[in-house]
Design a protein around this motif. Structure first.
Motif, PDB file in Angstrom:
ATOM      1  N   ILE A   1       0.722  -1.158   0.013  1.00 38.28           N
ATOM      2  CA  ILE A   1      -0.017   0.032  -0.035  1.00 38.28           C
ATOM      3  C   ILE A   1       0.886   1.213  -0.110  1.00 38.28           C
ATOM      4  CG2 ILE A   1      -1.497   1.521   1.460  1.00 38.28           C
ATOM      5  CD1 ILE A   1      -2.795  -1.169   2.548  1.00 38.28           C
ATOM      6  N   PRO A   2       0.637   2.135  -1.088  1.00 35.75           N
ATOM      7  CA  PRO A   2       1.629   3.498  -0.889  1.00 35.75           C
ATOM      8  C   PRO A   2       1.193   4.337  -0.016  1.00 35.75           C
ATOM      9  CG  PRO A   2      -0.168   3.516  -2.455  1.00 35.75           C
ATOM     10  CD  PRO A   2      -0.272   2.015  -2.081  1.00 35.75           C
ATOM     11  N   VAL A   3       2.369   4.960   0.677  1.00 37.06           N
ATOM     12  CA  VAL A   3       2.119   5.904   1.850  1.00 37.06           C
ATOM     13  C   VAL A   3       3.280   6.862   1.600  1.00 37.06           C
ATOM     14  CG1 VAL A   3       2.393   6.408   4.260  1.00 37.06           C
ATOM     15  CG2 VAL A   3       1.323   4.077   3.555  1.00 37.06           C
ATOM     16  N   ASP A   4       2.694   8.322   1.512  1.00 36.66           N
ATOM     17  CA  ASP A   4       3.268   9.317   1.413  1.00 36.66           C
ATOM     18  C   ASP A   4       3.925   9.549   2.671  1.00 36.66           C
ATOM     19  OD1 ASP A   4       4.573  11.780   0.641  1.00 36.66           O
ATOM     20  OD2 ASP A   4       2.499  12.782   0.282  1.00 36.66           O
ATOM     21  N   ARG A   5       5.337   9.598   2.547  1.00 35.24           N
ATOM     22  CA  ARG A   5       6.021  10.121   3.729  1.00 35.24           C
ATOM     23  C   ARG A   5       6.406  11.315   4.158  1.00 35.24           C
ATOM     24  NH1 ARG A   5      10.657   5.529   3.835  1.00 35.24           N
ATOM     25  NH2 ARG A   5      11.222   6.778   1.888  1.00 35.24           N
ATOM     26  N   SER A   6       6.185  12.166   3.091  1.00 38.70           N
ATOM     27  CA  SER A   6       6.425  13.747   3.237  1.00 38.70           C
ATOM     28  C   SER A   6       5.434  14.631   3.895  1.00 38.70           C
ATOM     29  CB  SER A   6       6.670  14.326   1.906  1.00 38.70           C
ATOM     30  OG  SER A   6       5.596  14.238   0.971  1.00 38.70           O
ATOM     31  N   GLY A   7       5.770  15.597   4.584  1.00 40.15           N
ATOM     32  CA  GLY A   7       4.470  16.343   5.077  1.00 40.15           C
ATOM     33  C   GLY A   7       4.188  15.995   6.454  1.00 40.15           C
ATOM     34  N   LYS A   8       3.651  16.903   7.291  1.00 36.73           N
ATOM     35  CA  LYS A   8       3.429  16.561   8.571  1.00 36.73           C
ATOM     36  C   LYS A   8       2.227  15.722   9.087  1.00 36.73           C
ATOM     37  CE  LYS A   8      -0.051  20.381   9.105  1.00 36.73           C
ATOM     38  NZ  LYS A   8      -0.212  21.816   9.826  1.00 36.73           N
ATOM     39  N   ASP A   9       1.546  15.342   7.975  1.00 36.64           N
ATOM     40  CA  ASP A   9       0.361  14.417   8.021  1.00 36.64           C
ATOM     41  C   ASP A   9       0.767  13.058   7.615  1.00 36.64           C
ATOM     42  OD1 ASP A   9      -1.369  16.362   9.348  1.00 36.64           O
ATOM     43  OD2 ASP A   9      -1.884  17.031   7.259  1.00 36.64           O
ATOM     44  N   ALA A  10       2.039  12.856   7.094  1.00 37.42           N
ATOM     45  CA  ALA A  10       2.453  11.580   6.768  1.00 37.42           C
ATOM     46  C   ALA A  10       2.269  10.403   7.819  1.00 37.42           C
ATOM     47  CB  ALA A  10       3.865  11.534   6.382  1.00 37.42           C
ATOM     48  N   GLY A  11       2.552  10.606   9.056  1.00 36.61           N
ATOM     49  CA  GLY A  11       2.297   9.649   9.950  1.00 36.61           C
ATOM     50  C   GLY A  11       1.092   9.162  10.461  1.00 36.61           C
ATOM     51  N   GLN A  12       0.083  10.091  10.012  1.00 37.72           N
ATOM     52  CA  GLN A  12      -1.231   9.958  10.498  1.00 37.72           C
ATOM     53  C   GLN A  12      -1.955   9.085   9.375  1.00 37.72           C
ATOM     54  OE1 GLN A  12      -3.097  10.382  13.201  1.00 37.72           O
ATOM     55  NE2 GLN A  12      -1.078  10.823  13.985  1.00 37.72           N
ATOM     56  N   ALA A  13      -1.337   9.302   7.680  1.00 39.32           N
ATOM     57  CA  ALA A  13      -1.790   8.845   6.760  1.00 39.32           C
ATOM     58  C   ALA A  13      -1.614   7.291   6.837  1.00 39.32           C
ATOM     59  CB  ALA A  13      -1.397   9.294   5.329  1.00 39.32           C
ATOM     60  N   ALA A  14      -0.207   6.903   7.191  1.00 35.70           N
ATOM     61  CA  ALA A  14       0.319   5.461   7.433  1.00 35.70           C
ATOM     62  C   ALA A  14      -0.610   4.837   8.218  1.00 35.70           C
ATOM     63  CB  ALA A  14       1.654   5.417   7.776  1.00 35.70           C
ATOM     64  N   ILE A  15      -0.911   5.517   9.406  1.00 36.36           N
ATOM     65  CA  ILE A  15      -1.686   4.773  10.576  1.00 36.36           C
ATOM     66  C   ILE A  15      -3.012   4.571  10.263  1.00 36.36           C
ATOM     67  CG2 ILE A  15      -3.065   5.328  12.782  1.00 36.36           C
ATOM     68  CD1 ILE A  15      -0.159   6.916  13.736  1.00 36.36           C
ATOM     69  N   ARG A  16      -3.639   5.366   9.450  1.00 37.89           N
ATOM     70  CA  ARG A  16      -5.338   5.079   8.835  1.00 37.89           C
ATOM     71  C   ARG A  16      -5.082   3.938   7.877  1.00 37.89           C
ATOM     72  NH1 ARG A  16      -5.217  10.848   8.332  1.00 37.89           N
ATOM     73  NH2 ARG A  16      -4.705  10.678   6.185  1.00 37.89           N
ATOM     74  N   GLU A  17      -4.171   3.729   7.157  1.00 38.27           N
ATOM     75  CA  GLU A  17      -3.827   2.829   6.075  1.00 38.27           C
ATOM     76  C   GLU A  17      -3.805   1.510   6.722  1.00 38.27           C
ATOM     77  OE1 GLU A  17      -4.814   2.757   2.949  1.00 38.27           O
ATOM     78  OE2 GLU A  17      -4.509   4.840   2.289  1.00 38.27           O
ATOM     79  N   GLY A  18      -2.950   1.599   7.779  1.00 42.06           N
ATOM     80  CA  GLY A  18      -2.400   0.275   8.689  1.00 42.06           C
ATOM     81  C   GLY A  18      -3.835  -0.070   9.472  1.00 42.06           C
ATOM     82  N   LEU A  19      -4.449   0.845  10.111  1.00 47.60           N
ATOM     83  CA  LEU A  19      -5.773   0.252  10.741  1.00 47.60           C
ATOM     84  C   LEU A  19      -6.824  -0.336   9.889  1.00 47.60           C
ATOM     85  CD1 LEU A  19      -5.959   3.320  13.397  1.00 47.60           C
ATOM     86  CD2 LEU A  19      -5.234   0.782  13.695  1.00 47.60           C
ATOM     87  N   GLY A  20      -6.660   0.246   8.449  1.00 49.44           N
ATOM     88  CA  GLY A  20      -7.687  -0.247   7.685  1.00 49.44           C
ATOM     89  C   GLY A  20      -7.445  -1.636   7.307  1.00 49.44           C
ATOM     90  N   VAL A  21      -6.026  -2.207   7.250  1.00 50.87           N
ATOM     91  CA  VAL A  21      -5.646  -3.445   6.976  1.00 50.87           C
ATOM     92  C   VAL A  21      -6.209  -4.377   7.938  1.00 50.87           C
ATOM     93  CG1 VAL A  21      -3.695  -4.985   6.369  1.00 50.87           C
ATOM     94  CG2 VAL A  21      -3.927  -2.923   5.485  1.00 50.87           C
ATOM     95  N   LEU A  22      -5.912  -3.963   9.315  1.00 55.28           N
ATOM     96  CA  LEU A  22      -6.093  -4.674  10.615  1.00 55.28           C
ATOM     97  C   LEU A  22      -7.564  -4.687  10.737  1.00 55.28           C
ATOM     98  CD1 LEU A  22      -3.281  -3.037  12.811  1.00 55.28           C
ATOM     99  CD2 LEU A  22      -3.258  -5.152  11.893  1.00 55.28           C
ATOM    100  N   SER A  23      -8.513  -3.872  10.471  1.00 50.23           N
ATOM    101  CA  SER A  23      -9.793  -3.960  10.627  1.00 50.23           C
ATOM    102  C   SER A  23     -10.477  -4.956   9.918  1.00 50.23           C
ATOM    103  CB  SER A  23     -10.425  -2.690  10.418  1.00 50.23           C
ATOM    104  OG  SER A  23     -10.368  -2.582   9.022  1.00 50.23           O
ATOM    105  N   LYS A  24      -9.831  -5.470   8.717  1.00 49.24           N
ATOM    106  CA  LYS A  24     -10.105  -6.655   8.026  1.00 49.24           C
ATOM    107  C   LYS A  24      -9.979  -7.982   8.467  1.00 49.24           C
ATOM    108  CE  LYS A  24      -9.713  -3.637   3.949  1.00 49.24           C
ATOM    109  NZ  LYS A  24      -9.276  -3.586   2.561  1.00 49.24           N
ATOM    110  N   GLY A  25      -9.013  -7.895   9.752  1.00 48.62           N
ATOM    111  CA  GLY A  25      -8.700  -9.175  10.279  1.00 48.62           C
ATOM    112  C   GLY A  25      -7.190  -9.715   9.509  1.00 48.62           C
TER     113      GLY A  25
END
Length: 236
Positions: A87-111
């Motif tokens: 899954i692509p994650v933009d690591r630039s900018g101040k919101d990069a970490g939050q974007a990665a967390i959202r994507e990761g939680l989306g994967v985990l929510s599916k088990g």
């Protein structure tokens, strides 16, 4: 569908044949349910070797640059990474970490299984660097176990800058799942998420035997690059 063709028919058997990975602790990967596999990151080869030996599908958060390259090569690279479950994650900018967390939680929510490299980037010198706290936030918010993983020997086969890896046996170790239920509800407390992250990194260190550096890898890389600009090597 293509993920499994890549894993079991094309890439997986080839990687097993060439690198003959020695696998330890594979039984620590849960057979079902959501979990995070957190590992050290020594080589570009890590993206493919670990998924090739895990029975379940695992999704990794990958830097967006792998999906945005120009021309035919860029499009093929992007298609390959998507097919490989990245899954692509933009690591630039101040919101990069939050974007990665959202994507990761989306994967985990599916088990599903989520793969992550807490260092945030490849080690440029083979040492293990300080982990970023995103892995702890996801583990606490999703209330899932974290399986530590150590890639051993991949830095030697494909260090940064080397395109074609050397053919040499590598070792992949998995540790016992780490349970952080005692920190439930504390995902917004800095001290708690730092403690969880450090515990994960300590577990990885115990498996890998690397030298540990209590600084972020990206910061050390940037400082070294800046010094190289200021003090370029003289030509003989």
């Amino acid at each position: 569908m293509f993920y499994y063709v890549l894993k079991y028919v094309i890439l997986g058997p080839l990687l097993r044949l060439l690198f003959r990975p020695r696998i330890e602790g594979l039984e620590h990967i849960p057979e079902d349910g959501a979990a995070i596999v957190a590992g050290n990151h020594l080589s570009f080869s890590d993206h493919f070797l670990m998924p090739a030996i895990i029975k379940r599908r695992i999704t990794f958060l990958a830097k967006a640059e792998y999906f945005t390259g120009p021309g035919l090569k860029g499009r093929l690279t992007a298609a390959f990474f998507r097919s490989a479950g990245q899954i692509p994650v933009d690591r630039s900018g101040k919101d990069a970490g939050q974007a990665a967390i959202r994507e990761g939680l989306g994967v985990l929510s599916k088990g599903e299984l989520l793969g992550i490299y807490p260092e945030g980037t490849r080690s440029h010198d083979g040492r293990l660097y300080k982990g970023k706290v995103g892995v702890a936030v996801m583990a606490l918010k999703a209330q899932v176990p974290v399986v530590p993983c150590a890639m051993v020997g991949t830095f030697e086969i494909q260090p940064p800058g080397r395109v074609v890896p050397r053919i040499k046996q590598v070792t992949i170790r998995f540790g016992e799942p780490l349970d952080f239920s005692r920190y439930a509800g504390m995902e917004d407390q800095k001290a708690a998420i730092r403690a969880v992250t450090d515990e994960i990194m300590y577990a990885i260190l115990g498996l890998s035997g690397q030298e540990y550096v209590d600084e972020y890898a990206a910061k050390v890389k940037a400082e070294q690059a800046e010094r190289a600009k200021k003090f370029p090597k003289r030509r003989r």
